[in-house]
Structure formats: C-alpha cells, structure tokens
Design an enzyme around this catalytic site. Structure first.
Site, PDB file in Angstrom:
ATOM      1  N   PRO A 150       2.407  12.983  -9.798  1.00 50.21           N
ATOM      2  CA  PRO A 150       1.467  12.374 -10.740  1.00 50.21           C
ATOM      3  C   PRO A 150       2.189  11.692 -11.892  1.00 50.21           C
ATOM      4  O   PRO A 150       3.346  12.004 -12.193  1.00 50.21           O
ATOM      5  CB  PRO A 150       0.675  13.584 -11.250  1.00 50.21           C
ATOM      6  CG  PRO A 150       1.692  14.701 -11.227  1.00 50.21           C
ATOM      7  CD  PRO A 150       2.530  14.436  -9.996  1.00 50.21           C
TER       8      PRO A 150
ATOM      9  N   GLY B  92       0.859  -1.181   0.000  1.00 48.50           N
ATOM     10  CA  GLY B  92       0.000   0.000   0.000  1.00 48.50           C
ATOM     11  C   GLY B  92       0.892   1.227   0.000  1.00 48.50           C
ATOM     12  O   GLY B  92       1.963   1.221   0.610  1.00 48.50           O
ATOM     13  N   GLY B  93       0.456   2.281  -0.693  1.00 48.28           N
ATOM     14  CA  GLY B  93       1.288   3.457  -0.939  1.00 48.28           C
ATOM     15  C   GLY B  93       2.253   3.874   0.153  1.00 48.28           C
ATOM     16  O   GLY B  93       3.467   3.693   0.061  1.00 48.28           O
TER      17      GLY B  93
ATOM     18  N   SER C  21      -4.417   4.615  -2.595  1.00 45.42           N
ATOM     19  CA  SER C  21      -5.836   4.732  -2.907  1.00 45.42           C
ATOM     20  C   SER C  21      -6.664   4.869  -1.634  1.00 45.42           C
ATOM     21  O   SER C  21      -6.156   4.705  -0.519  1.00 45.42           O
ATOM     22  CB  SER C  21      -6.294   3.496  -3.686  1.00 45.42           C
ATOM     23  OG  SER C  21      -6.105   2.320  -2.902  1.00 45.42           O
TER      24      SER C  21
ATOM     25  N   ASP D 290       6.486   3.968  -5.454  1.00 43.18           N
ATOM     26  CA  ASP D 290       6.650   4.174  -4.017  1.00 43.18           C
ATOM     27  C   ASP D 290       8.122   4.268  -3.635  1.00 43.18           C
ATOM     28  O   ASP D 290       8.506   5.054  -2.767  1.00 43.18           O
ATOM     29  CB  ASP D 290       5.985   3.043  -3.241  1.00 43.18           C
ATOM     30  CG  ASP D 290       4.479   2.987  -3.462  1.00 43.18           C
ATOM     31  OD1 ASP D 290       3.869   4.055  -3.608  1.00 43.18           O
ATOM     32  OD2 ASP D 290       3.930   1.870  -3.492  1.00 43.18           O
TER      33      ASP D 290
ATOM     34  N   GLU E 290      -2.500  11.210 -14.738  1.00 46.28           N
ATOM     35  CA  GLU E 290      -2.982  11.987 -13.593  1.00 46.28           C
ATOM     36  C   GLU E 290      -2.757  13.479 -13.796  1.00 46.28           C
ATOM     37  O   GLU E 290      -3.594  14.308 -13.403  1.00 46.28           O
ATOM     38  CB  GLU E 290      -2.291  11.507 -12.318  1.00 46.28           C
ATOM     39  CG  GLU E 290      -2.724  10.103 -11.904  1.00 46.28           C
ATOM     40  CD  GLU E 290      -1.755   9.407 -10.971  1.00 46.28           C
ATOM     41  OE1 GLU E 290      -2.084   8.296 -10.504  1.00 46.28           O
ATOM     42  OE2 GLU E 290      -0.664   9.961 -10.715  1.00 46.28           O
TER      43      GLU E 290
END
Length: 311
Positions: free
Chosen positions: A185, A39-40, A139, A254, A189
């Site tokens: 981005p 996860g980010g 997210s 990441d 994005e």
C-alpha cells in the site's frame, strides 16, 4: 527458478505522446505515439522480463484493442494466458509537456466484465501447476466483485503459493482479511486499511498493527520520493532511493513489485528484495512516458542503495 504468475483484471493499452505545451482550443501536434501494454500485473510481468527473467501474465482481453494488446505482449516475448471477454480492452493516454516536464495521465474505465468471464480467469489460476508467487495487481473493472483477490488468496493457499497483492479500497481490505503473503500500500491506502490517518512517521507502527492481526506476513509501504518501508513481525527497514532526474512516475510502483517478487523468487532475503524493488521503481522514473525500469539502471541503483545502507 520458481514460477511467477501475474493476474490483471483491468489491463490497458497505454498510449503516450508529448507536446511543448497543452493549450486549450488549439490543435496540437504531438510526437509519434508510443503504444505499450499496461495495467498492474501486466506491468509487473513486463518489468520482470526487462530484468532478465520470466513471468506468466494472466489477464482479460477483448475486442479490437484486446487483439492489439496481446500482440504487444507477444512482441516482448511475454508468456500469456488470456481470458476472452465481450467488451473492448481499455485504452489510456499520457501526455507530457516538454516545456514544463509536467505529465498528464488520462485513465479510462475498463469494460464491463461478466461473471462467466471472471470465473474463467479464476479457473485459469487454479489450473496453473507450478506457481510459487502469484502477483494480483491493479484496479477492478465493472462487474468484477471486490472479493476477487480474496478468492485468489484461497487458491494461493491451496497451492502453497505466496500471494502478493497491490490494489486499493475494498478489494485490498478483503484480500487482507482472507490472508496474503505481502501487500504494497501507499500511505493513503494504509490509512484506509486502518480507518485513520497515518502520518509518515507512524508508518512502521501502523503496518506492524496490521501484521499483528495475523493475515499478512510482509507489508511494503511505498512513499514516493521517500522510498519505501519494509515491515514484518521482526523487521523494519526504510530504503530511500538515490537522487535521479525523474521524467515519469508511470509504472514505478509496478516496477517496484517486480523487483521485490523477482528477488524473492531468487531466494534473496527481504532486505535485499526491498532494496532491489526500490531500485527498480526509481529506475522506472528515469524514463519518459509509460516505459518501465531498465535492468542496467536498476542494477546500478541497487549498488548505490547497498553502499548507502552499509555506511
């Protein structure tokens, strides 16, 4: 060293395995699965740890999978602050076809998050006393409002901390409206933020257009194999990655954020920070499955990038 805090609202246990080929309706025998926390912001904190530094990971977790998730982070000696939730932490799945080197990624939705849970997470961020860099990344699961990163921006401003945001969609737009230090981005994005399609040769001008609105100091546009472009009011620099044998792109973005944030926390200038960020992102692609960057690879690639830019 300044304190680095990462925030993740939709963490996941990443399971990865490999098979020679994916064949429908056939029982396939995969390799021994590898379990990693992901996860980010979690990946950013883990990558910073792999690079020899420390970051505190703030996240939501619950259920049997949440217990396993936190245990995995403890095994890596990651400092954590957990907000307990009613739902189960999600689990993702990655399969690599060894005969073709193709990768198949199955990202699952996160659990529903209740208001008292995400509010508690915000209170946790507010209670952190020495945060100099806050990285809000990844997210959002069901139930978390799209202005959550904008709320973190307000907290960061009160703390005089630099907020780095790596997300997409409405959450990114609202964060930018609230004011952040840095966003990362990709081309899609960036186009979404400006409401128009941006060609790859128009990235610098498009990013400068956003910066001139006054709500962001630094934009790093990630462009995959083409590396990244750093844009501020005074500076534009593109950094292309060295050629490597790519095995997986999971965690590359990441790892890039980790490299940039860590460099800035060491008082490196923005040029050095993006160079090291690209090195870390590229280093992550050299590993299979969900493994992040390795320090020895990142440091070596950083020297190659510096040499190339000095020519």
């Amino acid at each position: 060293m300044p304190s680095i805090v990462t925030v993740t609202f939709n963490p996941a246990i990443d399971k990865s395995t490999s098979v020679p080929l994916l064949i429908h309706e056939k029982k396939l025998k995969g390799t021994q699965p590898v379990y990693e926390s992901g996860g980010g912001g979690i990946n950013v904190a883990r990558a910073i740890r792999k690079l020899g530094a420390e970051a505190t990971a703030i996240y939501l977790a619950g259920g049997y999978s949440g217990i396993t998730f936190t245990k995995l982070l403890a095994e890596e000696s990651i400092e954590t602050i957990v907000t307990e939730i009613k739902g189960n932490t999600r689990e993702n799945f990655v399969v690599v076809e060894t005969d073709t080197n193709k990768q198949y990624r199955f990202n699952m939705p996160g659990p529903k998050i209740f208001e008292d849970e995400w509010q508690q997470c915000l209170r946790t961020i507010e209670q952190i006393k020495d945060a100099t860099y806050i990285v809000a990344s990844g997210s959002l699961p069901e139930g978390v409002p799209t202005d959550i990163f904008a709320r973190i921006a307000t907290i960061a401003q009160k703390k005089n901390a630099r907020l780095i945001v790596d997300t997409s969609g409405e959450a990114l737009k609202k964060a930018l409206d609230a004011g952040v230090y840095l966003i990362k981005p990709n081309l899609t994005e960036l186009s979404s933020l400006l409401g128009k399609e941006i060609p790859i040769n128009g990235v610098s001008n498009a990013a400068r257009e956003l910066i001139n609105k006054g709500n962001c100091e630094v934009i790093v546009v990630s462009m995959g194999n083409a590396g990244a472009v750093l844009v501020t009011k005074e500076l534009i620099q593109q950094v292309k990655p060295p050629t490597v044998k790519r095995k997986s792109t999971v965690g590359a973005g990441d790892s890039m954020v980790a490299g940039i944030t860590l460099s800035l926390s060491k008082n490196k200038n923005l040029k050095e920070a993006i160079q090291y960020g690209v090195a870390c992102g590229t280093a992550a692609t050299m590993n299979e499955g969900t493994e992040l960057c390795r320090k020895e690879d990142a440091d070596y690639l950083f020297t190659l990038i510096q040499k190339e830019l000095s020519i």
